[in-house]
Motif scaffolding. Structure first.
Motif, mmCIF file in Angstrom:
data_model
loop_
_atom_site.group_PDB
_atom_site.id
_atom_site.type_symbol
_atom_site.label_atom_id
_atom_site.label_comp_id
_atom_site.label_asym_id
_atom_site.label_seq_id
_atom_site.Cartn_x
_atom_site.Cartn_y
_atom_site.Cartn_z
ATOM 1 N N THR A 9 -5.990 -13.130 1.717
ATOM 2 C CA THR A 9 -7.402 -13.478 1.652
ATOM 3 C C THR A 9 -7.959 -13.056 0.289
ATOM 4 N N PHE A 10 -8.705 -13.971 -0.315
ATOM 5 C CA PHE A 10 -9.375 -13.678 -1.584
ATOM 6 C C PHE A 10 -10.843 -13.474 -1.265
ATOM 7 N N ASP A 11 -11.364 -12.273 -1.486
ATOM 8 C CA ASP A 11 -12.750 -11.948 -1.184
ATOM 9 C C ASP A 11 -13.364 -11.242 -2.389
ATOM 10 N N PRO A 12 -13.950 -12.030 -3.315
ATOM 11 C CA PRO A 12 -14.471 -11.425 -4.546
ATOM 12 C C PRO A 12 -15.809 -10.731 -4.385
ATOM 13 N N SER A 13 -16.346 -10.659 -3.168
ATOM 14 C CA SER A 13 -17.659 -10.047 -2.923
ATOM 15 C C SER A 13 -18.721 -10.774 -3.736
ATOM 16 N N SER A 14 -19.487 -10.042 -4.525
ATOM 17 C CA SER A 14 -20.570 -10.676 -5.280
ATOM 18 C C SER A 14 -20.267 -10.753 -6.768
ATOM 19 N N ASN A 15 -19.027 -10.497 -7.152
ATOM 20 C CA ASN A 15 -18.675 -10.498 -8.570
ATOM 21 C C ASN A 15 -18.030 -11.815 -8.972
ATOM 22 N N ALA A 16 -18.514 -12.408 -10.055
ATOM 23 C CA ALA A 16 -17.896 -13.608 -10.604
ATOM 24 C C ALA A 16 -16.868 -13.188 -11.640
ATOM 25 N N GLY A 17 -15.808 -13.981 -11.765
ATOM 26 C CA GLY A 17 -14.785 -13.698 -12.768
ATOM 27 C C GLY A 17 -13.402 -14.055 -12.260
ATOM 28 N N VAL A 18 -12.397 -13.727 -13.074
ATOM 29 C CA VAL A 18 -11.004 -13.974 -12.727
ATOM 30 C C VAL A 18 -10.406 -12.668 -12.215
ATOM 31 N N PHE A 19 -9.691 -12.758 -11.096
ATOM 32 C CA PHE A 19 -9.110 -11.581 -10.471
ATOM 33 C C PHE A 19 -7.603 -11.771 -10.301
ATOM 34 N N PRO A 20 -6.806 -11.265 -11.262
ATOM 35 C CA PRO A 20 -5.350 -11.355 -11.121
ATOM 36 C C PRO A 20 -4.829 -10.192 -10.271
ATOM 37 N N ASP A 21 -3.717 -10.414 -9.604
ATOM 38 C CA ASP A 21 -3.093 -9.363 -8.805
ATOM 39 C C ASP A 21 -1.632 -9.744 -8.588
ATOM 40 N N THR A 22 -0.910 -8.878 -7.929
ATOM 41 C CA THR A 22 0.496 -9.122 -7.619
ATOM 42 C C THR A 22 0.746 -8.767 -6.165
ATOM 43 N N ILE A 23 1.403 -9.666 -5.456
ATOM 44 C CA ILE A 23 1.849 -9.367 -4.102
ATOM 45 C C ILE A 23 3.225 -8.730 -4.228
ATOM 46 N N GLU A 24 3.407 -7.601 -3.590
ATOM 47 C CA GLU A 24 4.697 -6.919 -3.588
ATOM 48 C C GLU A 24 5.187 -6.826 -2.155
ATOM 49 N N MET A 25 6.414 -7.310 -1.918
ATOM 50 C CA MET A 25 6.983 -7.287 -0.579
ATOM 51 C C MET A 25 8.311 -6.518 -0.636
ATOM 52 N N PRO A 26 8.287 -5.234 -0.242
ATOM 53 C CA PRO A 26 9.540 -4.470 -0.252
ATOM 54 C C PRO A 26 10.450 -4.922 0.904
ATOM 55 N N TYR A 27 11.722 -4.920 0.638
ATOM 56 C CA TYR A 27 12.688 -5.305 1.670
ATOM 57 C C TYR A 27 14.041 -4.665 1.364
ATOM 58 N N ASN A 28 14.888 -4.648 2.353
ATOM 59 C CA ASN A 28 16.246 -4.145 2.188
ATOM 60 C C ASN A 28 17.156 -5.356 2.100
ATOM 61 N N ASN A 29 17.860 -5.494 0.994
ATOM 62 C CA ASN A 29 18.716 -6.661 0.786
ATOM 63 C C ASN A 29 20.100 -6.484 1.390
ATOM 64 N N GLY A 30 20.314 -5.427 2.132
ATOM 65 C CA GLY A 30 21.600 -5.137 2.753
ATOM 66 C C GLY A 30 22.382 -4.097 2.003
ATOM 67 N N ALA A 31 22.101 -3.946 0.737
ATOM 68 C CA ALA A 31 22.805 -2.953 -0.069
ATOM 69 C C ALA A 31 21.853 -1.870 -0.558
ATOM 70 N N GLU A 32 20.597 -2.291 -0.804
ATOM 71 C CA GLU A 32 19.616 -1.340 -1.326
ATOM 72 C C GLU A 32 18.203 -1.861 -1.077
ATOM 73 N N LEU A 33 17.230 -1.003 -1.302
ATOM 74 C CA LEU A 33 15.833 -1.426 -1.210
ATOM 75 C C LEU A 33 15.484 -2.224 -2.455
ATOM 76 N N ASP A 34 14.761 -3.315 -2.249
ATOM 77 C CA ASP A 34 14.356 -4.181 -3.358
ATOM 78 C C ASP A 34 12.907 -4.597 -3.106
ATOM 79 N N THR A 35 12.299 -5.219 -4.062
ATOM 80 C CA THR A 35 10.914 -5.687 -3.914
ATOM 81 C C THR A 35 10.803 -7.090 -4.494
ATOM 82 N N ALA A 36 10.273 -7.999 -3.676
ATOM 83 C CA ALA A 36 9.950 -9.349 -4.159
ATOM 84 C C ALA A 36 8.493 -9.332 -4.611
#
Length: 173
Positions: A9-36
């Protein structure tokens, strides 16, 4: 080989502008912990905000009964988002009307939407049928991107009996 979905969900409240961010999804790939990761960005703008020219009250002045006076009003979107669902809410009544009888009036170019920073026009006529001061309100509803809004412009005009000139002497004098 399985997949899943996530909702962001993108909820900029009352501020106008550009809001960059990164989604991080940690997971175990079978050999080690990784992050997508996935870079995301959202742009927030101010809601549409319409204004009608010639305010606070436009005065058509004095007009003879049976005459018609027209005026073109400019509607401007001063907001940062497109206004949608522009519609006359039926605010005009005789002796005021849209030129030709329907919104936006003959020569007017307002449609159902108005982009941010853009303008359009409506043409309203004053056609008095009695000697009196008349008042009314142009009332345009629209959606500002969040909720329904209205923008109004008061109008007035004075109907008068037309001049009647008579010559009292007999012809020829």
């Amino acid at each position: 080989a399985a997949s899943c979905n996530i909702d962001v969900t993108f909820d900029p409240s009352s501020n106008a502008g550009v809001f960059p961010d990164t989604i991080e999804m940690p997971y175990n790939n079978g050999a080690e912990l990784d992050t997508a990761t996935r870079d995301i960005s959202g742009t927030a703008v101010t809601p549409a905000s319409l204004a009608i020219s010639d305010g606070p009250t436009y005065d058509y002045g004095v007009a003879a009964i049976g005459s018609t006076v027209t005026h073109t009003f400019t509607i401007t979107n001063r907001g940062g988002f497109q206004a949608t669902a522009l519609l006359d809410t039926g605010g005009l009544a005789a002796p005021f009307n849209y030129l030709g009888g329907t919104y936006p009036g003959t020569g007017g170019d307002c449609n159902v939407s108005l982009p941010a920073g853009a303008s359009c026009t409506v043409v309203v006529e004053f056609a008095p049928t009695v000697a009196a001061i008349s008042n009314d309100t142009i009332d345009i509803s629209y959606n500002d991107g969040l909720v329904a809004q209205n923008v109004t412009r008061d109008v007035q005009g004075t109907g008068v009996v037309p001049a009647n000139i008579t010559i009292t002497e007999t012809d020829p004098y």
